[in-house]
Design an enzyme around this catalytic site. Sequence first.
Site, PDB file in Angstrom:
ATOM      1  CB  SER A 193      31.891  65.294  50.754  1.00  0.00           C
ATOM      2  OG  SER A 193      32.141  64.858  49.278  1.00  0.00           O
ATOM      3  CG  ASP A 232      31.377  66.840  45.818  1.00  0.00           C
ATOM      4  OD1 ASP A 232      31.605  68.155  45.066  1.00  0.00           O
ATOM      5  OD2 ASP A 232      32.087  66.427  46.433  1.00  0.00           O
ATOM      6  CG  ASP A 259      32.799  69.463  49.273  1.00  0.00           C
ATOM      7  OD1 ASP A 259      32.339  68.704  48.325  1.00  0.00           O
ATOM      8  OD2 ASP A 259      33.917  69.675  49.922  1.00  0.00           O
ATOM      9  CG  ASP A 291      35.753  67.729  47.138  1.00  0.00           C
ATOM     10  OD1 ASP A 291      34.495  67.414  46.825  1.00  0.00           O
ATOM     11  OD2 ASP A 291      36.095  67.697  48.187  1.00  0.00           O
TER      12      ASP A 291
END
Length: 576
Positions: free
Chosen positions: A150, A302, A304, A306
Amino acid sequence: MSQPKPEILAKAQSWLTDVFDEETKKEINNLIENDPSELEDSFYKNAAFGTGGMRGVMGVGTNRINKYTLGKNTQGLSNFLKREFSGEALKVAIAYDCRNNSKELAQVVADVFSANDIEVFLFSDLRPTPELSFAVKDLDCHCGIVLTASHNPPEYNGYKVYWQDGGQLVPPQDKALVEEINGLEYEAINFDANTDLIHKIDKEVDEKFINASVKNGSFDTSAEAKADLGIVFTSLHGTSITMVPPVLEKAGFTNVTIVEEQREPDGNFPTVKSPNPEEPEALKMALDIAEEKGADIVIGTDPDCDRLGIAVRNSENKLELLNGNQTMVVMTWFLLEQWKKADKIDGNEFIASTIVSTPMLKNLSEAYGVEYKEVLTGFKWIAKLIKDHPELDFIGGGEESFGYMVGDFVRDKDAVTSTLLACEISAFLKAQGSSFYEKLLELYTTYGLYKEELISLVKKGIEGEQEIKQMLIDLREKPWETIDGEKVVLVEDYQSSIAKNQNDHTKTEITIPKSNVLIYYTEDGTKIAARPSGTEPKIKFYFSVNTSLDSVSDFEEKNKELKEKISRIKAELQLG
């Protein structure tokens, strides 16, 4: 230089056998000889699953992310899948983000699955986490893995496990899986890949995901309104660059400026201190470009993809960063309005959020006749609600940490569809002569002015872990009696599953799963939650205060009063 502790040295030396490769053994010997402190941190415990799966620093050792710790996870998961789905032809999907070593670690995970006769669908290049959640369901897989850490610093990586429904692993499977993994020795890992079982996936899944995102995040806003909205977008060197631009384009948004300096995926995140859209500094480059261009909205995601951070024009036409609670409230209002207009609300719908998010969302949901459900931190719990309540339609939901989920086609927070939704709302409101920000203030006048703030105290290493434990012990044994002069009337302890009324000392059971969380409520509606992070060496304190707002014109004054109140509370509790 101090010598390594005997028990640490013994654990490290167990990694010097032929089970491990020469590079790993060389690095361990170097730590033994030259860096006992780093050796201790690398081996003093096994890296564990938290709210977001396993996440940690990359390197050698049991407390690090490497081919052996992830190989052990995957071997354990392979064994578990064979037991859970006995006799079935097993399938898994794997995605990875922009982080250093993510692609190589994803291949290791694919190799281990295939070595255990499990069919693997591996994305050919980096993709957003929500697309992995989508792919698990779309490809009818038994589980999915995404390699990501993340928004953590560059030295981190991680391993998230998704189940058949596209949601992250939850009880009771998570505990059973951990027991399976912990019962394995590293010698049990089968790295001998069966390449015939590994299939690369990309465009076919991409197209389905793009279409589903547009279907769920786009409404009947006119083409003219969409073209009139000035958007600046930054992927912060992450995976969103693969999906957000094509989704916005397909939905009809043409006035999109991408921050070119941050377009290229890069696990070192060279232009930011932290690739975290919660941090104002992360969006500075995008904000500067937006000011130059006179853009209406700035969005950053961010690594990734999500979570998303949003800045919009405020009442003085200046770009202002919104927090996750504010964004979530406006997004939820818009979805509720769309469902209401379509005459789709019949009492069998729900909105979901977490116990540390704004109480305002409950007020909003119930005003539309929609059930509000609250869960522990982490979208895996929202996904579980959807799975556990097939009789109810999930409209949307989010949490304060900048995550939102639109509908249930993805079962995790999804910055792709949420970015589209934010742009849709902004275009719709601008065409009406309003704005995202003005709507937020209007909602405050109707449902109460709520102000939230988060403090994260970083406590690294063994000593930090003990300090966090002790702080929570102290909060339980010596609970606050007043906060800013307001009497504490309720204390919820999610570890003991007991809510205690401080007035009459009665106790009621908390029915959601146990977690190391404490929440204090005062007589005037102030709420303070404390919890250790599930993925980082931090203890977090969440503040929520509120007041009535009779008119938008009173917002600045009332907002200032709430800000001062939070400052007083932080000083009183020595958390500032």
